[in-house]
Design a protein around this motif. Structure first.
Motif, PDB file in Angstrom:
ATOM      1  N   MET A  48       0.844  -1.170   0.000  1.00 34.85           N
ATOM      2  CA  MET A  48       0.000   0.000   0.000  1.00 34.85           C
ATOM      3  C   MET A  48       0.898   1.245   0.000  1.00 34.85           C
ATOM      4  SD  MET A  48      -2.756   1.263   2.840  1.00 34.85           S
ATOM      5  CE  MET A  48      -4.081   0.155   2.459  1.00 34.85           C
ATOM      6  N   ALA A  49       0.606   2.201  -0.825  1.00 42.59           N
ATOM      7  CA  ALA A  49       1.392   3.428  -0.916  1.00 42.59           C
ATOM      8  C   ALA A  49       1.113   4.318   0.296  1.00 42.59           C
ATOM      9  CB  ALA A  49       1.054   4.175  -2.196  1.00 42.59           C
ATOM     10  N   ARG A  50       2.156   4.970   0.770  1.00 35.12           N
ATOM     11  CA  ARG A  50       1.986   5.889   1.901  1.00 35.12           C
ATOM     12  C   ARG A  50       1.368   7.176   1.394  1.00 35.12           C
ATOM     13  NH1 ARG A  50       7.019   6.078   5.841  1.00 35.12           N
ATOM     14  NH2 ARG A  50       5.476   7.280   6.959  1.00 35.12           N
ATOM     15  N   GLN A  51       0.432   7.689   2.166  1.00 36.43           N
ATOM     16  CA  GLN A  51      -0.181   8.965   1.813  1.00 36.43           C
ATOM     17  C   GLN A  51       0.707  10.094   2.304  1.00 36.43           C
ATOM     18  OE1 GLN A  51      -4.066   8.829   3.589  1.00 36.43           O
ATOM     19  NE2 GLN A  51      -4.967   8.287   1.630  1.00 36.43           N
ATOM     20  N   LYS A  52       0.788  11.128   1.513  1.00 34.96           N
ATOM     21  CA  LYS A  52       1.548  12.296   1.912  1.00 34.96           C
ATOM     22  C   LYS A  52       0.782  13.037   3.003  1.00 34.96           C
ATOM     23  CE  LYS A  52       4.081  16.170   0.151  1.00 34.96           C
ATOM     24  NZ  LYS A  52       4.539  16.910  -0.986  1.00 34.96           N
ATOM     25  N   GLU A  53       1.520  13.474   4.011  1.00 36.95           N
ATOM     26  CA  GLU A  53       0.912  14.195   5.134  1.00 36.95           C
ATOM     27  C   GLU A  53       0.321  15.515   4.647  1.00 36.95           C
ATOM     28  OE1 GLU A  53       2.425  16.298   9.260  1.00 36.95           O
ATOM     29  OE2 GLU A  53       3.842  15.189   8.039  1.00 36.95           O
ATOM     30  N   GLN A  54      -0.912  15.781   5.058  1.00 38.14           N
ATOM     31  CA  GLN A  54      -1.572  17.050   4.749  1.00 38.14           C
ATOM     32  C   GLN A  54      -1.384  17.988   5.924  1.00 38.14           C
ATOM     33  OE1 GLN A  54      -3.197  17.879   1.830  1.00 38.14           O
ATOM     34  NE2 GLN A  54      -2.316  15.956   1.113  1.00 38.14           N
ATOM     35  N   ARG A  55      -0.883  19.196   5.663  1.00 38.89           N
ATOM     36  CA  ARG A  55      -0.689  20.164   6.726  1.00 38.89           C
ATOM     37  C   ARG A  55      -0.830  21.570   6.176  1.00 38.89           C
ATOM     38  NH1 ARG A  55       5.174  21.494   6.742  1.00 38.89           N
ATOM     39  NH2 ARG A  55       6.097  20.112   5.232  1.00 38.89           N
ATOM     40  N   ARG A  56      -1.068  22.493   7.098  1.00 38.84           N
ATOM     41  CA  ARG A  56      -1.170  23.904   6.721  1.00 38.84           C
ATOM     42  C   ARG A  56       0.196  24.402   6.282  1.00 38.84           C
ATOM     43  NH1 ARG A  56      -3.628  24.331  12.060  1.00 38.84           N
ATOM     44  NH2 ARG A  56      -1.628  25.194  12.601  1.00 38.84           N
ATOM     45  N   PRO A  57       0.229  25.319   5.339  1.00 34.24           N
ATOM     46  CA  PRO A  57       1.517  25.899   4.946  1.00 34.24           C
ATOM     47  C   PRO A  57       2.190  26.570   6.149  1.00 34.24           C
ATOM     48  CG  PRO A  57      -0.228  26.560   3.426  1.00 34.24           C
ATOM     49  CD  PRO A  57      -0.883  25.853   4.571  1.00 34.24           C
ATOM     50  N   GLY A  58       3.490  26.399   6.257  1.00 34.23           N
ATOM     51  CA  GLY A  58       4.232  27.027   7.346  1.00 34.23           C
ATOM     52  C   GLY A  58       4.259  26.232   8.635  1.00 34.23           C
ATOM     53  N   THR A  59       3.569  25.081   8.683  1.00 33.49           N
ATOM     54  CA  THR A  59       3.606  24.260   9.895  1.00 33.49           C
ATOM     55  C   THR A  59       4.653  23.165   9.706  1.00 33.49           C
ATOM     56  OG1 THR A  59       1.846  22.810   9.121  1.00 33.49           O
ATOM     57  CG2 THR A  59       1.196  24.698  10.464  1.00 33.49           C
ATOM     58  N   PRO A  60       5.268  22.735  10.800  1.00 30.37           N
ATOM     59  CA  PRO A  60       6.328  21.731  10.678  1.00 30.37           C
ATOM     60  C   PRO A  60       5.781  20.362  10.269  1.00 30.37           C
ATOM     61  CG  PRO A  60       5.937  22.281  12.982  1.00 30.37           C
ATOM     62  CD  PRO A  60       5.077  23.188  12.156  1.00 30.37           C
ATOM     63  N   GLY A  61       6.613  19.607   9.608  1.00 28.03           N
ATOM     64  CA  GLY A  61       6.255  18.258   9.198  1.00 28.03           C
ATOM     65  C   GLY A  61       6.422  17.266  10.339  1.00 28.03           C
ATOM     66  N   ALA A  62       6.125  15.999  10.053  1.00 28.40           N
ATOM     67  CA  ALA A  62       6.150  14.951  11.074  1.00 28.40           C
ATOM     68  C   ALA A  62       7.535  14.798  11.701  1.00 28.40           C
ATOM     69  CB  ALA A  62       5.680  13.629  10.472  1.00 28.40           C
ATOM     70  N   PHE A  63       8.586  14.803  10.885  1.00 29.43           N
ATOM     71  CA  PHE A  63       9.929  14.642  11.430  1.00 29.43           C
ATOM     72  C   PHE A  63      10.289  15.808  12.339  1.00 29.43           C
ATOM     73  CE2 PHE A  63      14.522  15.324  11.364  1.00 29.43           C
ATOM     74  CZ  PHE A  63      14.937  14.129  11.939  1.00 29.43           C
ATOM     75  N   SER A  64       9.977  17.025  11.926  1.00 28.03           N
ATOM     76  CA  SER A  64      10.276  18.206  12.750  1.00 28.03           C
ATOM     77  C   SER A  64       9.534  18.151  14.078  1.00 28.03           C
ATOM     78  CB  SER A  64       9.899  19.494  12.016  1.00 28.03           C
ATOM     79  OG  SER A  64      10.734  19.678  10.911  1.00 28.03           O
ATOM     80  N   ARG A  65       8.260  17.749  14.042  1.00 26.88           N
ATOM     81  CA  ARG A  65       7.491  17.641  15.288  1.00 26.88           C
ATOM     82  C   ARG A  65       8.085  16.574  16.200  1.00 26.88           C
ATOM     83  NH1 ARG A  65       3.226  17.745  11.664  1.00 26.88           N
ATOM     84  NH2 ARG A  65       2.784  15.582  12.130  1.00 26.88           N
ATOM     85  N   TRP A  66       8.472  15.435  15.626  1.00 26.17           N
ATOM     86  CA  TRP A  66       9.078  14.355  16.403  1.00 26.17           C
ATOM     87  C   TRP A  66      10.373  14.836  17.054  1.00 26.17           C
ATOM     88  CZ3 TRP A  66      13.821  11.867  15.766  1.00 26.17           C
ATOM     89  CH2 TRP A  66      14.008  10.726  16.559  1.00 26.17           C
ATOM     90  N   MET A  67      11.194  15.527  16.283  1.00 21.80           N
ATOM     91  CA  MET A  67      12.467  16.029  16.791  1.00 21.80           C
ATOM     92  C   MET A  67      12.233  17.042  17.924  1.00 21.80           C
ATOM     93  SD  MET A  67      15.480  15.370  16.289  1.00 21.80           S
ATOM     94  CE  MET A  67      17.124  15.858  16.051  1.00 21.80           C
ATOM     95  N   GLN A  68      11.261  17.928  17.747  1.00 24.60           N
ATOM     96  CA  GLN A  68      10.949  18.914  18.779  1.00 24.60           C
ATOM     97  C   GLN A  68      10.478  18.234  20.062  1.00 24.60           C
ATOM     98  OE1 GLN A  68      11.352  22.410  18.370  1.00 24.60           O
ATOM     99  NE2 GLN A  68      11.202  22.268  20.584  1.00 24.60           N
ATOM    100  N   GLN A  69       9.653  17.199  19.940  1.00 25.63           N
ATOM    101  CA  GLN A  69       9.184  16.465  21.117  1.00 25.63           C
ATOM    102  C   GLN A  69      10.354  15.841  21.869  1.00 25.63           C
ATOM    103  OE1 GLN A  69       6.367  13.808  19.323  1.00 25.63           O
ATOM    104  NE2 GLN A  69       4.688  15.275  19.467  1.00 25.63           N
ATOM    105  N   LYS A  70      11.302  15.261  21.147  1.00 19.80           N
ATOM    106  CA  LYS A  70      12.478  14.645  21.776  1.00 19.80           C
ATOM    107  C   LYS A  70      13.330  15.695  22.488  1.00 19.80           C
ATOM    108  CE  LYS A  70      11.568  10.516  20.569  1.00 19.80           C
ATOM    109  NZ  LYS A  70      11.012   9.640  21.574  1.00 19.80           N
ATOM    110  N   MET A  71      13.560  16.837  21.835  1.00 21.67           N
ATOM    111  CA  MET A  71      14.356  17.901  22.440  1.00 21.67           C
ATOM    112  C   MET A  71      13.650  18.493  23.665  1.00 21.67           C
ATOM    113  SD  MET A  71      17.107  17.974  20.685  1.00 21.67           S
ATOM    114  CE  MET A  71      17.845  19.518  21.135  1.00 21.67           C
TER     115      MET A  71
END
Length: 152
Positions: free
Chosen positions: A1-24
């Motif tokens: 099954m193909a992965r769906q691209k994440e839908q987000r508002r322009p200017g908001t961080p992507g999944a990796f950025s959010r994950w990294m921020q949570q870890k920090m």
């Protein structure tokens, strides 16, 4: 099954950025609780809020600035064109806010968003203490809220 691209508002961080921020953030929270409450020359506290939609407890490490003997100033800078989530959560449930300073337990606080001359006086002290915050503000289209936290 193909992965769906994440839908987000322009200017908001992507999944990796959010994950990294949570870890920090989690790492900084641990440091504050162990008594080491500074980063990049700024004092850091842990602000605990309740999610405005989820109702879940949220912990956010924030730079703080003294405001008299028993009050703390925080700036809702965050990246992007909107106020950070912690600010919206704090304003939605101000009665459930608390802070932790380096090595100290939680203490309930009441937030007050500063405006007018009060904000300008506080902003002057903050930007003098940390010019990088003023630099970030100069690049933003919005005015960063300054919040005074006082013991409840």
């Amino acid at each position: 099954m193909a992965r769906q691209k994440e839908q987000r508002r322009p200017g908001t961080p992507g999944a990796f950025s959010r994950w990294m921020q949570q870890k920090m953030n989690a790492r900084m929270v641990r440091k504050v609780r162990r008594g080491r409450g500074s980063m990049m020359g700024m004092d850091v506290l842990v602000l605990t809020t309740v999610g405005r939609r989820s109702g879940r407890t949220r912990e956010t490490p924030l730079a703080w600035f003294p405001d008299g003997p028993d009050a703390w100033l925080v700036v809702a800078s965050g990246g992007g064109g909107q106020h950070p989530d912690w600010h919206a959560n704090l304003m939605a449930h101000p009665e459930r806010a608390s802070i932790e300073l380096a090595g100290a337990g939680p203490r309930p606080v009441t937030p007050h968003r500063l405006a007018g001359a009060d904000r300008e006086r506080a902003w002057s002290r903050i930007s003098a203490a940390q010019p990088r915050i003023a630099k970030y503000q100069s690049r933003s289209d919005r005015e960063y809220p300054v919040i005074r936290l006082t013991p409840r």
